[in-house]
Design a protein around this motif. Structure first.
Motif, PDB file in Angstrom:
ATOM      1  N   LEU A  14      -7.939  16.121   3.432  1.00 33.40           N
ATOM      2  CA  LEU A  14      -6.615  16.418   2.879  1.00 33.40           C
ATOM      3  C   LEU A  14      -5.508  15.828   3.747  1.00 33.40           C
ATOM      4  O   LEU A  14      -4.513  15.310   3.231  1.00 33.40           O
ATOM      5  CB  LEU A  14      -6.420  17.919   2.708  1.00 33.40           C
ATOM      6  CG  LEU A  14      -7.274  18.567   1.622  1.00 33.40           C
ATOM      7  CD1 LEU A  14      -7.116  20.084   1.652  1.00 33.40           C
ATOM      8  CD2 LEU A  14      -6.948  18.012   0.250  1.00 33.40           C
ATOM      9  N   ILE A  15      -5.691  15.868   5.047  1.00 35.65           N
ATOM     10  CA  ILE A  15      -4.709  15.258   5.948  1.00 35.65           C
ATOM     11  C   ILE A  15      -4.676  13.749   5.726  1.00 35.65           C
ATOM     12  O   ILE A  15      -3.602  13.148   5.605  1.00 35.65           O
ATOM     13  CB  ILE A  15      -5.018  15.610   7.423  1.00 35.65           C
ATOM     14  CG1 ILE A  15      -4.790  17.106   7.661  1.00 35.65           C
ATOM     15  CG2 ILE A  15      -4.163  14.765   8.366  1.00 35.65           C
ATOM     16  CD1 ILE A  15      -5.367  17.621   8.958  1.00 35.65           C
ATOM     17  N   ALA A  16      -5.845  13.126   5.645  1.00 33.78           N
ATOM     18  CA  ALA A  16      -5.912  11.672   5.421  1.00 33.78           C
ATOM     19  C   ALA A  16      -5.293  11.295   4.074  1.00 33.78           C
ATOM     20  O   ALA A  16      -4.524  10.334   3.986  1.00 33.78           O
ATOM     21  CB  ALA A  16      -7.362  11.199   5.497  1.00 33.78           C
ATOM     22  N   ILE A  17      -5.602  12.049   3.048  1.00 32.92           N
ATOM     23  CA  ILE A  17      -5.058  11.776   1.708  1.00 32.92           C
ATOM     24  C   ILE A  17      -3.540  11.955   1.698  1.00 32.92           C
ATOM     25  O   ILE A  17      -2.822  11.193   1.050  1.00 32.92           O
ATOM     26  CB  ILE A  17      -5.747  12.676   0.654  1.00 32.92           C
ATOM     27  CG1 ILE A  17      -7.202  12.256   0.482  1.00 32.92           C
ATOM     28  CG2 ILE A  17      -5.007  12.627  -0.682  1.00 32.92           C
ATOM     29  CD1 ILE A  17      -8.055  13.237  -0.301  1.00 32.92           C
ATOM     30  N   SER A  18      -3.045  12.937   2.429  1.00 34.98           N
ATOM     31  CA  SER A  18      -1.603  13.209   2.446  1.00 34.98           C
ATOM     32  C   SER A  18      -0.799  12.066   3.046  1.00 34.98           C
ATOM     33  O   SER A  18       0.395  11.936   2.785  1.00 34.98           O
ATOM     34  CB  SER A  18      -1.311  14.495   3.224  1.00 34.98           C
ATOM     35  OG  SER A  18      -1.425  14.286   4.620  1.00 34.98           O
ATOM     36  N   ASP A  27     -15.357   6.337  -0.930  1.00 33.42           N
ATOM     37  CA  ASP A  27     -15.933   5.349  -0.013  1.00 33.42           C
ATOM     38  C   ASP A  27     -15.038   5.129   1.204  1.00 33.42           C
ATOM     39  O   ASP A  27     -15.502   5.153   2.344  1.00 33.42           O
ATOM     40  CB  ASP A  27     -16.146   4.005  -0.724  1.00 33.42           C
ATOM     41  CG  ASP A  27     -17.317   4.027  -1.689  1.00 33.42           C
ATOM     42  OD1 ASP A  27     -18.248   4.828  -1.473  1.00 33.42           O
ATOM     43  OD2 ASP A  27     -17.303   3.242  -2.648  1.00 33.42           O
ATOM     44  N   THR A  28     -13.760   4.908   0.944  1.00 35.33           N
ATOM     45  CA  THR A  28     -12.807   4.658   2.030  1.00 35.33           C
ATOM     46  C   THR A  28     -12.691   5.871   2.940  1.00 35.33           C
ATOM     47  O   THR A  28     -12.747   5.740   4.168  1.00 35.33           O
ATOM     48  CB  THR A  28     -11.421   4.292   1.449  1.00 35.33           C
ATOM     49  OG1 THR A  28     -11.570   3.147   0.614  1.00 35.33           O
ATOM     50  CG2 THR A  28     -10.422   4.005   2.549  1.00 35.33           C
ATOM     51  N   LEU A  29     -12.527   7.046   2.350  1.00 38.11           N
ATOM     52  CA  LEU A  29     -12.403   8.267   3.151  1.00 38.11           C
ATOM     53  C   LEU A  29     -13.668   8.547   3.951  1.00 38.11           C
ATOM     54  O   LEU A  29     -13.596   8.929   5.122  1.00 38.11           O
ATOM     55  CB  LEU A  29     -12.077   9.466   2.249  1.00 38.11           C
ATOM     56  CG  LEU A  29     -10.662   9.511   1.689  1.00 38.11           C
ATOM     57  CD1 LEU A  29     -10.570  10.542   0.571  1.00 38.11           C
ATOM     58  CD2 LEU A  29      -9.657   9.806   2.782  1.00 38.11           C
ATOM     59  N   GLY A  61      -9.195   4.303  -8.809  1.00 37.65           N
ATOM     60  CA  GLY A  61      -9.234   5.758  -8.820  1.00 37.65           C
ATOM     61  C   GLY A  61      -9.365   6.343  -7.432  1.00 37.65           C
ATOM     62  O   GLY A  61      -9.421   5.643  -6.434  1.00 37.65           O
ATOM     63  N   GLY A  62      -9.417   7.639  -7.402  1.00 39.74           N
ATOM     64  CA  GLY A  62      -9.540   8.354  -6.137  1.00 39.74           C
ATOM     65  C   GLY A  62      -8.872   9.708  -6.242  1.00 39.74           C
ATOM     66  O   GLY A  62      -8.794  10.293  -7.329  1.00 39.74           O
ATOM     67  N   PHE A  63      -8.354  10.174  -5.125  1.00 40.33           N
ATOM     68  CA  PHE A  63      -7.775  11.505  -5.054  1.00 40.33           C
ATOM     69  C   PHE A  63      -6.396  11.471  -4.406  1.00 40.33           C
ATOM     70  O   PHE A  63      -6.167  10.745  -3.443  1.00 40.33           O
ATOM     71  CB  PHE A  63      -8.679  12.435  -4.237  1.00 40.33           C
ATOM     72  CG  PHE A  63     -10.022  12.661  -4.854  1.00 40.33           C
ATOM     73  CD1 PHE A  63     -10.215  13.700  -5.753  1.00 40.33           C
ATOM     74  CD2 PHE A  63     -11.100  11.834  -4.552  1.00 40.33           C
ATOM     75  CE1 PHE A  63     -11.453  13.920  -6.332  1.00 40.33           C
ATOM     76  CE2 PHE A  63     -12.340  12.044  -5.132  1.00 40.33           C
ATOM     77  CZ  PHE A  63     -12.519  13.092  -6.016  1.00 40.33           C
ATOM     78  N   LEU A  64      -5.505  12.284  -4.960  1.00 40.13           N
ATOM     79  CA  LEU A  64      -4.170  12.517  -4.403  1.00 40.13           C
ATOM     80  C   LEU A  64      -3.941  14.021  -4.323  1.00 40.13           C
ATOM     81  O   LEU A  64      -4.493  14.777  -5.119  1.00 40.13           O
ATOM     82  CB  LEU A  64      -3.086  11.929  -5.306  1.00 40.13           C
ATOM     83  CG  LEU A  64      -2.783  10.444  -5.227  1.00 40.13           C
ATOM     84  CD1 LEU A  64      -1.753  10.065  -6.290  1.00 40.13           C
ATOM     85  CD2 LEU A  64      -2.288  10.061  -3.850  1.00 40.13           C
TER      86      LEU A  64
END
Length: 134
Positions: A14-18, A27-29, A61-64
């Motif tokens: 969540l910190i990385a995504i933020s 994959d990246t995360l 795609g991915g997550f935010l």
């Protein structure tokens, strides 16, 4: 147990995504954080299902983070990642939860319950934004 790898990985991701403005893919995360891709995917899907993250499909795609995520308490996020109530020990919510049927003569339950209450109170006051800011 209070915090497992799922909780730790949920908070780290969540910190990385933020810190990004575009959806972040598993994959990246996974590579960035050194976390198993399959395990991380399950955690992120759980967080998306609970409204902490938004999931996007497709090539980009991915997550935010959802707009509400930064205001969510750490306790809520941990419970979403763990898919269960957050307890220091199995018996900490009440002596009736004793896995060994020792409730009637347990002398440590009052201590465990006080510890649980303090942890709950602390994690209910901290939000994801508090962690991101630090």
């Amino acid at each position: 147990m209070l915090l497992t790898k799922a909780s730790e990985y949920a908070l780290l991701s969540l910190i990385a995504i933020s810190q990004k403005e575009t959806p972040q893919d598993v994959d990246t995360l996974s590579t960035q954080l050194g976390i198993s891709k399959s395990f991380l995917a399950k955690i992120l899907q759980s967080l998306a299902k609970e409204g902490v993250l938004r999931s996007f499909k497709g090539a980009h795609g991915g997550f935010l983070l959802t707009p509400e995520a930064r205001k969510m308490t750490i306790k809520h996020i941990i419970e979403c990642a763990e898919k269960r109530a957050m307890n220091v020990f199995e018996c900490s919510p009440s002596p009736g939860h004793c896995p060994n049927n020792r409730a009637e003569f347990c002398k440590i339950w009052p201590f465990l319950n006080k510890l649980q209450t303090k942890i709950d109170d602390f994690l209910d006051t901290m939000t994801l934004n508090d962690i991101i800011k630090d």
